[in-house]
Structures are given as C-alpha cells and as structure tokens.
Scaffold this motif. Structure first.
Motif, PDB file in Angstrom:
ATOM      1  N   ALA A  28       0.844  -1.199   0.000  1.00 18.22           N
ATOM      2  CA  ALA A  28       0.000   0.000   0.000  1.00 18.22           C
ATOM      3  C   ALA A  28       0.880   1.250   0.000  1.00 18.22           C
ATOM      4  CB  ALA A  28      -0.912  -0.005   1.227  1.00 18.22           C
ATOM      5  N   GLU A  29       0.215   2.385  -0.084  1.00 14.98           N
ATOM      6  CA  GLU A  29       0.930   3.659  -0.077  1.00 14.98           C
ATOM      7  C   GLU A  29       1.279   4.065   1.352  1.00 14.98           C
ATOM      8  OE1 GLU A  29      -0.738   6.720  -2.619  1.00 14.98           O
ATOM      9  OE2 GLU A  29      -1.911   5.164  -3.623  1.00 14.98           O
ATOM     10  N   THR A  30       2.267   4.930   1.482  1.00 10.68           N
ATOM     11  CA  THR A  30       2.737   5.373   2.791  1.00 10.68           C
ATOM     12  C   THR A  30       1.589   5.960   3.603  1.00 10.68           C
ATOM     13  OG1 THR A  30       4.945   5.791   1.947  1.00 10.68           O
ATOM     14  CG2 THR A  30       4.347   6.912   3.977  1.00 10.68           C
ATOM     15  N   LEU A  31       1.487   5.512   4.843  1.00  6.98           N
ATOM     16  CA  LEU A  31       0.424   5.932   5.741  1.00  6.98           C
ATOM     17  C   LEU A  31       0.873   7.052   6.674  1.00  6.98           C
ATOM     18  CD1 LEU A  31      -2.409   5.388   7.025  1.00  6.98           C
ATOM     19  CD2 LEU A  31      -1.264   3.744   8.503  1.00  6.98           C
ATOM     20  N   PHE A  32       2.112   6.984   7.161  1.00  5.57           N
ATOM     21  CA  PHE A  32       2.569   7.920   8.181  1.00  5.57           C
ATOM     22  C   PHE A  32       4.027   8.297   7.946  1.00  5.57           C
ATOM     23  CE2 PHE A  32       4.789   8.569  12.227  1.00  5.57           C
ATOM     24  CZ  PHE A  32       4.029   9.580  12.799  1.00  5.57           C
ATOM     25  N   THR A  33       4.313   9.581   8.051  1.00  2.98           N
ATOM     26  CA  THR A  33       5.691  10.060   8.088  1.00  2.98           C
ATOM     27  C   THR A  33       5.773  11.116   9.186  1.00  2.98           C
ATOM     28  OG1 THR A  33       5.345  11.807   6.458  1.00  2.98           O
ATOM     29  CG2 THR A  33       6.109   9.686   5.611  1.00  2.98           C
ATOM     30  N   ALA A  34       6.960  11.290   9.725  1.00  7.54           N
ATOM     31  CA  ALA A  34       7.190  12.352  10.710  1.00  7.54           C
ATOM     32  C   ALA A  34       8.671  12.698  10.696  1.00  7.54           C
ATOM     33  CB  ALA A  34       6.764  11.922  12.104  1.00  7.54           C
ATOM     34  N   ASN A  35       8.961  13.977  10.830  1.00  7.94           N
ATOM     35  CA  ASN A  35      10.361  14.395  10.923  1.00  7.94           C
ATOM     36  C   ASN A  35      10.985  13.886  12.211  1.00  7.94           C
ATOM     37  OD1 ASN A  35      10.027  15.715   8.529  1.00  7.94           O
ATOM     38  ND2 ASN A  35      10.126  17.767   9.381  1.00  7.94           N
ATOM     39  N   GLU A  36      10.182  13.881  13.277  1.00 13.76           N
ATOM     40  CA  GLU A  36      10.709  13.456  14.567  1.00 13.76           C
ATOM     41  C   GLU A  36       9.584  12.914  15.440  1.00 13.76           C
ATOM     42  OE1 GLU A  36      14.419  15.496  16.590  1.00 13.76           O
ATOM     43  OE2 GLU A  36      12.590  16.547  17.155  1.00 13.76           O
ATOM     44  N   VAL A  37       9.877  11.849  16.163  1.00 18.84           N
ATOM     45  CA  VAL A  37       8.974  11.288  17.162  1.00 18.84           C
ATOM     46  C   VAL A  37       9.774  11.200  18.458  1.00 18.84           C
ATOM     47  CG1 VAL A  37       7.598   9.292  17.853  1.00 18.84           C
ATOM     48  CG2 VAL A  37       7.721   9.929  15.437  1.00 18.84           C
ATOM     49  N   ILE A  38       9.268  11.863  19.491  1.00 19.38           N
ATOM     50  CA  ILE A  38       9.966  11.895  20.773  1.00 19.38           C
ATOM     51  C   ILE A  38       9.057  11.303  21.842  1.00 19.38           C
ATOM     52  CG2 ILE A  38      11.043  13.371  22.527  1.00 19.38           C
ATOM     53  CD1 ILE A  38      11.317  15.491  20.234  1.00 19.38           C
ATOM     54  N   ALA A  39       9.595  10.400  22.637  1.00 23.06           N
ATOM     55  CA  ALA A  39       8.852   9.842  23.770  1.00 23.06           C
ATOM     56  C   ALA A  39       9.749   9.898  24.997  1.00 23.06           C
ATOM     57  CB  ALA A  39       8.433   8.404  23.484  1.00 23.06           C
ATOM     58  N   ARG A  40       9.271  10.557  26.041  1.00 20.71           N
ATOM     59  CA  ARG A  40       9.970  10.582  27.333  1.00 20.71           C
ATOM     60  C   ARG A  40       9.129   9.789  28.318  1.00 20.71           C
ATOM     61  NH1 ARG A  40      11.080  14.722  30.423  1.00 20.71           N
ATOM     62  NH2 ARG A  40       9.239  15.899  29.840  1.00 20.71           N
ATOM     63  N   TYR A  41       9.751   8.887  29.036  1.00 23.66           N
ATOM     64  CA  TYR A  41       9.030   7.964  29.904  1.00 23.66           C
ATOM     65  C   TYR A  41       9.881   7.623  31.119  1.00 23.66           C
ATOM     66  CZ  TYR A  41      12.195   4.941  27.416  1.00 23.66           C
ATOM     67  OH  TYR A  41      13.335   4.393  26.879  1.00 23.66           O
ATOM     68  N   SER A  42       9.293   6.885  32.032  1.00 26.67           N
ATOM     69  CA  SER A  42      10.010   6.401  33.209  1.00 26.67           C
ATOM     70  C   SER A  42      10.056   4.881  33.146  1.00 26.67           C
ATOM     71  CB  SER A  42       9.303   6.850  34.492  1.00 26.67           C
ATOM     72  OG  SER A  42       9.850   6.175  35.600  1.00 26.67           O
ATOM     73  N   LEU A  43      11.224   4.342  32.834  1.00 28.65           N
ATOM     74  CA  LEU A  43      11.365   2.891  32.739  1.00 28.65           C
ATOM     75  C   LEU A  43      11.098   2.216  34.078  1.00 28.65           C
ATOM     76  CD1 LEU A  43      12.026   0.429  31.019  1.00 28.65           C
ATOM     77  CD2 LEU A  43      14.422   0.734  31.643  1.00 28.65           C
ATOM     78  N   TRP A  44      11.529   2.843  35.165  1.00 27.90           N
ATOM     79  CA  TRP A  44      11.309   2.245  36.483  1.00 27.90           C
ATOM     80  C   TRP A  44       9.815   2.131  36.786  1.00 27.90           C
ATOM     81  CZ3 TRP A  44      15.132  -0.459  37.580  1.00 27.90           C
ATOM     82  CH2 TRP A  44      16.428  -0.033  37.362  1.00 27.90           C
ATOM     83  N   SER A  45       9.041   3.131  36.410  1.00 24.58           N
ATOM     84  CA  SER A  45       7.591   3.048  36.611  1.00 24.58           C
ATOM     85  C   SER A  45       6.988   1.935  35.769  1.00 24.58           C
ATOM     86  CB  SER A  45       6.924   4.376  36.251  1.00 24.58           C
ATOM     87  OG  SER A  45       7.299   5.372  37.158  1.00 24.58           O
ATOM     88  N   ILE A  46       7.464   1.804  34.534  1.00 27.70           N
ATOM     89  CA  ILE A  46       6.955   0.749  33.647  1.00 27.70           C
ATOM     90  C   ILE A  46       7.277  -0.621  34.229  1.00 27.70           C
ATOM     91  CG2 ILE A  46       7.189  -0.280  31.354  1.00 27.70           C
ATOM     92  CD1 ILE A  46       7.618   2.623  30.307  1.00 27.70           C
TER      93      ILE A  46
END
Length: 170
Positions: A69-87
């Motif tokens: 299929a054709e491209t569904l999603f593009t983004a210049n940047e995706v940033i995720a900040r999280y707490s691994l200890w909480s996870i």
C-alpha cells in the motif's frame, strides 16, 4: 573469592556492552524496527534513533508504509519521554510524546481497499481478548502527561474510476 570478583567484573562488562549495543542507532534500525514492521505488516524506516533506555527515545525521519500500500505515516521526529522504572513496576508513565511534522495519508481506492487495511489485518491475527490487564489481574495503570503535535498534515485521498477527491487539513 577472587573468581567471584572476576566473574562479577566480567558480568558488569557484559552488561555495559549490552547496554551500548541495545541503545545503538544500528541495533534499533536493524533489529527493533524490522520486528515492529513485521508485527504491523508494514515497512518502517527511520534515519536515526537516539535511545536512552531509562528515559527517552527520539526517532528521526520515520516512515510507515503498509505492505502493498501507499505510505500511511511520516514524521520528521517522534519523541517519547518515559520512566522505565515506573513501567517495570507496572505503571506506564509517559511524560511526553511529541510528533514533529507528521503526515497521515489515508488512501481509499476505487475498489474499496485502503492503505490502512494491511495494518488492521495484522491486528486481527491476535485473538479477541479482555481489556489489557497486568499479571495481578488489575487494569493497566497509564499516566500520559503531555502529547504534542507540531505542524501536522492529515490527508484523505479517495480514488474513483474517473478521478479522485482529496481533503487535506494542516
């Protein structure tokens, strides 16, 4: 006692090497991204990944193209900040999710097929389940503090036998 000390030192060096390998741009692009793409029935590409395993992931030039299929999603940047200890403790704590210049393109062909269909088919392979729960039977504890979308474009393209209609929101 000496052997135990040497074994501990070797194990510490092994963990350090593992840390640097698992957080490297090459490992993410060559191992993690293909597995995620296979799970979604899509080709995923990105130009670089910066991973701080305890707190942050930054992906640059992300592109998701469902198989056939054709491209569904593009983004210049995706940033995720999280707490691994909480996870690890069972609480999904996400401080920030930021999408920079995302483009979501939904394409519907004249025969009724869409570029979203391969992703939806990959999800149907999983048997129907009750809502996600933790090992103790409790509902997931999710805390998302901030979601930002900057310079987004939503595009819908419907193809007809004699032309096409396009709707775009930026």
């Amino acid at each position: 006692k000496r052997r135990l000390t040497i074994a501990g030192a070797v194990f510490a060096v092994f963990l350090l090497v593992l840390y640097f390998v698992a957080t490297s741009n090459t490992f993410v692009r060559k191992v993690i991204v293909p597995k995620a793409g296979a799970a979604l029935n899509a080709d995923i590409s990105l130009s670089s990944a910066q991973v701080s395993p305890f707190s942050k992931v930054v992906l640059r030039n992300v592109k998701v193209t469902p198989k056939g299929a054709e491209t569904l999603f593009t983004a210049n940047e995706v940033i995720a900040r999280y707490s691994l200890w909480s996870i690890i403790r069972g609480k999904i704590a996400v401080e920030e999710v930021t999408l920079v210049a995302p483009v979501i393109s939904l394409v519907e062909n004249a025969d009724g097929t869409r570029n979203l269909d391969p992703l939806l088919k990959s999800q149907k392979k999983v048997p129907e389940q009750e809502p996600a729960e933790t090992a103790g039977g409790k509902p997931l504890d999710v805390d998302i503090k901030s979601v930002s979308v900057k310079n987004a474009t939503l595009r819908y393209l419907k193809r007809h036998k004699d032309g096409q209609d396009t709707v775009e929101l930026t």
